[in-house]
Design a protein around this motif. Structure first.
Motif, short mmCIF file in Angstrom:
data_model
loop_
_atom_site.label_atom_id
_atom_site.label_comp_id
_atom_site.label_asym_id
_atom_site.label_seq_id
_atom_site.Cartn_x
_atom_site.Cartn_y
_atom_site.Cartn_z
N ARG A 108 0.83 -1.21 0.00
CA ARG A 108 0.00 0.00 0.00
C ARG A 108 0.86 1.26 0.00
O ARG A 108 0.52 2.26 -0.63
N MET A 109 2.00 1.21 0.67
CA MET A 109 2.89 2.37 0.68
C MET A 109 3.37 2.72 -0.72
O MET A 109 3.55 3.90 -1.06
N THR A 110 3.58 1.73 -1.57
CA THR A 110 4.06 2.00 -2.92
C THR A 110 3.03 2.76 -3.75
O THR A 110 3.38 3.36 -4.77
N GLU A 111 1.78 2.72 -3.34
CA GLU A 111 0.70 3.36 -4.10
C GLU A 111 0.27 4.68 -3.48
O GLU A 111 -0.59 5.37 -4.03
N GLY A 112 0.85 5.03 -2.31
CA GLY A 112 0.34 6.15 -1.54
C GLY A 112 0.22 7.45 -2.31
O GLY A 112 -0.84 8.09 -2.29
N TRP A 113 1.28 7.86 -3.01
CA TRP A 113 1.24 9.12 -3.73
C TRP A 113 0.52 9.00 -5.05
O TRP A 113 -0.25 9.90 -5.46
N LEU A 114 0.70 7.88 -5.73
CA LEU A 114 0.13 7.72 -7.07
C LEU A 114 -1.38 7.60 -7.04
O LEU A 114 -2.06 7.90 -8.03
N SER A 115 -1.95 7.15 -5.92
CA SER A 115 -3.41 7.03 -5.82
C SER A 115 -4.00 7.98 -4.78
O SER A 115 -5.12 7.81 -4.35
N ALA A 116 -3.22 8.99 -4.41
CA ALA A 116 -3.68 9.94 -3.40
C ALA A 116 -4.83 10.79 -3.93
O ALA A 116 -4.98 11.00 -5.14
N SER A 117 -5.65 11.29 -3.02
CA SER A 117 -6.77 12.14 -3.41
C SER A 117 -6.26 13.47 -3.96
O SER A 117 -5.17 13.93 -3.59
N PRO A 118 -7.03 14.11 -4.84
CA PRO A 118 -6.62 15.40 -5.40
C PRO A 118 -6.33 16.44 -4.31
O PRO A 118 -5.43 17.27 -4.46
N GLY A 119 -7.09 16.38 -3.21
CA GLY A 119 -6.87 17.33 -2.14
C GLY A 119 -5.49 17.20 -1.53
O GLY A 119 -4.83 18.20 -1.25
N LEU A 120 -5.05 15.97 -1.31
CA LEU A 120 -3.71 15.75 -0.77
C LEU A 120 -2.65 16.17 -1.77
O LEU A 120 -1.66 16.83 -1.42
N LEU A 121 -2.82 15.79 -3.02
CA LEU A 121 -1.86 16.15 -4.05
C LEU A 121 -1.70 17.67 -4.15
O LEU A 121 -0.60 18.18 -4.39
N ALA A 122 -2.80 18.40 -3.93
CA ALA A 122 -2.76 19.85 -4.04
C ALA A 122 -1.88 20.50 -2.99
O ALA A 122 -1.40 21.62 -3.19
N THR A 123 -1.65 19.80 -1.90
CA THR A 123 -0.81 20.37 -0.85
C THR A 123 0.66 20.40 -1.25
O THR A 123 1.48 21.04 -0.57
N ALA A 124 1.01 19.71 -2.33
CA ALA A 124 2.42 19.62 -2.75
C ALA A 124 2.80 20.71 -3.74
O ALA A 124 3.92 20.71 -4.26
N GLY A 125 1.87 21.62 -4.04
CA GLY A 125 2.21 22.70 -4.97
C GLY A 125 1.52 22.56 -6.30
O GLY A 125 0.58 21.78 -6.47
N ASP A 126 2.03 23.30 -7.28
CA ASP A 126 1.36 23.39 -8.57
C ASP A 126 1.43 22.09 -9.37
O ASP A 126 0.52 21.80 -10.15
N ASP A 127 2.49 21.34 -9.22
CA ASP A 127 2.65 20.12 -10.03
C ASP A 127 3.07 18.95 -9.14
O ASP A 127 4.26 18.67 -8.97
N PRO A 128 2.08 18.25 -8.55
CA PRO A 128 2.40 17.16 -7.63
C PRO A 128 3.01 15.94 -8.32
O PRO A 128 3.47 15.02 -7.64
N MET A 129 3.02 15.94 -9.65
CA MET A 129 3.60 14.82 -10.39
C MET A 129 4.85 15.25 -11.16
O MET A 129 5.25 14.59 -12.11
N SER A 130 5.45 16.36 -10.75
CA SER A 130 6.68 16.79 -11.41
C SER A 130 7.80 15.81 -11.09
O SER A 130 7.76 15.12 -10.07
#
Length: 201
Positions: free
Chosen positions: A153-175
């Motif tokens: 599950r840890m390997t999927e944490g960021w890749l399947s995170a909710s948009p709200g969580l991803l938004a906390t990482a800045g403009d491009d959470p998949m940079s």
């Protein structure tokens, strides 16, 4: 007028095209939403051949899942019980293969029973973790199945995170920079959670 069956080489190529088209369709629409007509159209093949080669839509979905299972197992092996190497390889594979991520989600939502191939793949990995625990390479105060499930599950944490969580990482959470940072954090966390407990052995 019946459709002539293609020659063996053509048949293999057509099956591959149909399977690739089905992978795209199921990844986008899931099992319930997928349409045989669209799959055949994507592949540029006769719809009848799809039934000849794969059976019905459920059988085709199973064939796609089987191919995906074999691919991720090959990409992220766990033969020696090295959970850090497994986590890195699986994260890299799932990042590079967004269809695999979407298919995994649809699979959980639409199929409750594991296939024999899935059961074998997971059992082999849990057994590898248990073997590494017995050898003292992994902590043994957590059951092998739980330790593997946590790391998986840890390997999927960021890749399947909710948009709200991803938004906390800045403009491009998949940079590339953000992904590299998360990958390093993932491996540090896996190392910490899986290393032998004090006094083990």
């Amino acid at each position: 007028m019946t459709t002539p069956m293609p020659r063996a080489r053509d048949a293999q190529a057509t099956k591959a095209l149909l399977l690739e088209a089905a992978t795209d369709e199921f990844a986008e629409c899931g099992l319930a939403g997928a349409r045989i007509d669209r799959i055949a159209e994507r592949a540029g093949a006769n719809k009848r051949l799809l039934y000849v080669y794969f059976g019905d839509k459920n059988d085709l979905f199973d064939a796609v899942l089987a191919e995906q299972t074999r691919a991720v197992v090959a990409a992220a092996s766990l033969d020696d019980g090295d959970l850090c190497a497994f986590a890195a390889a699986r994260f890299d594979y799932m990042l590079a293969n967004p269809r695999a991520r979407r298919l995994a989600t649809w699979r959980v939502l639409e199929r409750s029973e594991p296939t024999a191939l899935e059961r074998e793949a997971f059992q082999t990995r849990v057994d590898a973790v248990a073997s590494a625990q017995r050898a003292g390479r992994l902590r043994d105060d957590i059951a092998a199945v739980d330790l593997f499930a946590i790391v998986l599950r840890m390997t999927e944490g960021w890749l399947s995170a909710s948009p709200g969580l991803l938004a906390t990482a800045g403009d491009d959470p998949m940079s590339p920079a953000r992904l590299a940072e998360h990958r390093a954090a993932l491996l540090a966390a896996v190392r910490r959670v899986s290393e032998p407990a004090p006094g083990q052995g």
